[in-house]
Design an enzyme around this catalytic site. Structure first.
Site, mmCIF file in Angstrom:
data_model
loop_
_atom_site.group_PDB
_atom_site.id
_atom_site.type_symbol
_atom_site.label_atom_id
_atom_site.label_comp_id
_atom_site.label_asym_id
_atom_site.label_seq_id
_atom_site.Cartn_x
_atom_site.Cartn_y
_atom_site.Cartn_z
ATOM 1 N N LEU A 33 0.826 -1.214 0.000
ATOM 2 C CA LEU A 33 0.000 0.000 0.000
ATOM 3 C C LEU A 33 0.863 1.268 0.000
ATOM 4 O O LEU A 33 1.807 1.390 0.768
ATOM 5 C CB LEU A 33 -0.926 -0.003 1.223
ATOM 6 C CG LEU A 33 -1.869 -1.209 1.320
ATOM 7 C CD1 LEU A 33 -2.796 -1.066 2.538
ATOM 8 C CD2 LEU A 33 -2.686 -1.420 0.053
ATOM 9 N N GLY A 36 -1.220 6.247 -3.116
ATOM 10 C CA GLY A 36 -2.371 6.094 -4.013
ATOM 11 C C GLY A 36 -3.460 5.268 -3.334
ATOM 12 O O GLY A 36 -4.646 5.641 -3.337
ATOM 13 N N HIS A 37 -3.062 4.137 -2.728
ATOM 14 C CA HIS A 37 -4.039 3.323 -1.996
ATOM 15 C C HIS A 37 -4.609 4.100 -0.803
ATOM 16 O O HIS A 37 -5.800 4.011 -0.506
ATOM 17 C CB HIS A 37 -3.390 2.044 -1.456
ATOM 18 C CG HIS A 37 -2.905 1.105 -2.509
ATOM 19 N ND1 HIS A 37 -1.576 0.864 -2.723
ATOM 20 C CD2 HIS A 37 -3.578 0.354 -3.412
ATOM 21 C CE1 HIS A 37 -1.436 -0.011 -3.701
ATOM 22 N NE2 HIS A 37 -2.639 -0.325 -4.149
ATOM 23 N N GLY A 147 -8.634 3.518 -8.762
ATOM 24 C CA GLY A 147 -7.874 4.672 -9.220
ATOM 25 C C GLY A 147 -7.942 4.833 -10.734
ATOM 26 O O GLY A 147 -7.961 3.850 -11.475
ATOM 27 N N ASP A 150 -5.082 3.250 -13.416
ATOM 28 C CA ASP A 150 -5.298 2.037 -14.220
ATOM 29 C C ASP A 150 -6.613 2.224 -14.969
ATOM 30 O O ASP A 150 -7.626 1.581 -14.652
ATOM 31 C CB ASP A 150 -5.351 0.809 -13.304
ATOM 32 C CG ASP A 150 -4.037 0.611 -12.569
ATOM 33 O OD1 ASP A 150 -2.996 0.545 -13.234
ATOM 34 O OD2 ASP A 150 -4.055 0.569 -11.334
ATOM 35 N N GLN A 153 -8.354 -0.767 -16.706
ATOM 36 C CA GLN A 153 -8.918 -1.639 -15.672
ATOM 37 C C GLN A 153 -10.223 -1.052 -15.121
ATOM 38 O O GLN A 153 -11.229 -1.749 -14.962
ATOM 39 C CB GLN A 153 -7.885 -1.806 -14.553
ATOM 40 C CG GLN A 153 -8.447 -2.361 -13.259
ATOM 41 C CD GLN A 153 -7.383 -2.651 -12.235
ATOM 42 O OE1 GLN A 153 -6.613 -3.574 -12.390
ATOM 43 N NE2 GLN A 153 -7.331 -1.880 -11.157
ATOM 44 N N VAL A 176 -2.826 9.698 -8.028
ATOM 45 C CA VAL A 176 -1.944 10.434 -7.117
ATOM 46 C C VAL A 176 -0.546 10.440 -7.735
ATOM 47 O O VAL A 176 -0.095 9.415 -8.260
ATOM 48 C CB VAL A 176 -1.920 9.762 -5.727
ATOM 49 C CG1 VAL A 176 -0.957 10.470 -4.791
ATOM 50 C CG2 VAL A 176 -3.329 9.726 -5.136
ATOM 51 N N SER A 185 2.791 4.160 -7.998
ATOM 52 C CA SER A 185 2.467 2.759 -8.303
ATOM 53 C C SER A 185 3.357 1.867 -7.437
ATOM 54 O O SER A 185 4.486 2.255 -7.100
ATOM 55 C CB SER A 185 2.770 2.503 -9.788
ATOM 56 O OG SER A 185 2.996 1.136 -10.023
ATOM 57 N N ARG A 187 4.900 -0.596 -8.399
ATOM 58 C CA ARG A 187 6.088 -0.968 -9.182
ATOM 59 C C ARG A 187 7.148 0.136 -9.196
ATOM 60 O O ARG A 187 8.276 -0.116 -9.612
ATOM 61 C CB ARG A 187 5.694 -1.341 -10.613
ATOM 62 C CG ARG A 187 4.939 -2.657 -10.675
ATOM 63 C CD ARG A 187 4.790 -3.191 -12.082
ATOM 64 N NE ARG A 187 4.254 -4.532 -12.077
ATOM 65 C CZ ARG A 187 2.964 -4.845 -12.282
ATOM 66 N NH1 ARG A 187 2.092 -3.902 -12.518
ATOM 67 N NH2 ARG A 187 2.566 -6.108 -12.248
#
Ligand code: PAF
Length: 290
Positions: A33, A36-37, A147, A150, A153, A176, A185, A187
């Site tokens: 997390l 953004g989360h 969000g 993505d 998605q 964000v 992200s 990643r």
């Protein structure tokens, strides 16, 4: 905060909320997390009486050779974030709990899944739609928060929820960004400091395109060429940056647009130092100001 590892524990944790008619907001995640989360969970907290977060690294959305094994896993830290943000229930299932013996369903939205990221990640969005449908069935929330980062998605989940009448309202949450513009992200943790700077060129190029649209440019091929050039020549460091796609699409259908409209969205995917990054921006206000 309840931590439910099984479907039974999840049901038990949500019994009171359901019987008392409280609004349940759901944030599905794969953990690791980040801010953004946090902003998704904060939106859920503001809009719902009871907040459920799932943490599940979903194997069916990773292709062969993708980073399923290496995907960052930090459950204790994630539970700390959830506690801090006032989450009521964390669903932390095993793979067998999500896909029990005899599981035989695949959910897909082919019309939206074959383009953009789907063109190079066969099966990815079926994996996402299937796990999200399963989680929606288990949590049965009123609201679910996703969000805009993505974006493909998000559109697939919106369409799936509408077509299957899943009864959950999908709430879009803004991307964000770090101070340089890079979209946050999980990643990003793979990127070195110099790669991070290089990665920010994705957002810069999209912003330049929005400025050009504001000045009157409407030809997608001209804008796409300029963005590709800007990303490829961004010279902050030596890290390689391979552009996978730069595309201007209709925000609903995700089909490529020759001419930019108010409903257009700029979408990019690139590998920076081997890390695959995606980002997108809406162009609505730029077209509207003309
Ligand atoms: O965006 C994600 O983290 C995942 O794709 C999701 C929606 C949790 C499904 O595994």
């Amino acid at each position: 905060m309840d931590v439910a590892g099984t479907v039974g524990e999840l049901r038990l944790a949500l019994t009171d909320a359901r019987s008392s008619g409280r609004t349940v907001g759901f944030v599905p995640t794969m953990g690791a997390l980040h801010v953004g989360h946090r902003s998704l969970i904060e939106s859920a907290r503001r809009a719902s009486d009871v907040v459920v977060v799932s943490i599940f690294v979903n194997p069916t959305q990773f292709g062969p050779g993708e980073d399923f094994g290496a995907y960052p896993r930090q459950v204790e830290a994630d539970l700390g974030v959830c506690r801090e943000l006032g989450v009521d229930v964390v669903f932390l299932p095993s793979v067998d709990e999500v896909y029990p013996d005899g599981w035989g369903t695949v959910v897909g939205v082919p019309e939206l899944s074959g383009v953009l990221c789907g063109a190079s990640r066969a099966g990815h969005f079926d994996g996402v739609a299937t796990v999200v449908a399963r989680l929606f069935g288990l949590v049965r929330s009123d609201l679910a928060f996703f969000g805009e980062k993505d974006f493909q998605q998000l559109r697939i989940i919106e369409r799936m929820s509408r077509d299957l009448a899943l009864g959950v309202r999908i709430v879009r949450c803004e991307t964000v960004r770090e101070s340089g513009g890079l979209a946050v992200s999980s990643r990003n943790s793979y990127l070195s400091e110099s790669e991070r700077k290089r990665a920010a060129s994705l957002y810069r190029a999209m912003r330049s395109a929005v400025d050009a649209i504001r000045r009157g440019e409407r030809d997608s091929s001209v804008l796409v060429e300029r963005m590709r050039a800007e990303i490829s020549s961004a010279g902050d460091c030596d890290s390689e940056c391979d552009v996978e796609y730069v595309s201007i699409v209709d925000s609903d259908t995700l089909r490529s647009l020759e001419t930019v409209t108010e409903n257009a969205r700029i979408c990019v995917a690139a590998r920076v130092g081997g890390v695959r990054l995606i980002d997108n921006v809406a162009v609505d206000d730029a077209v509207a100001t003309r």
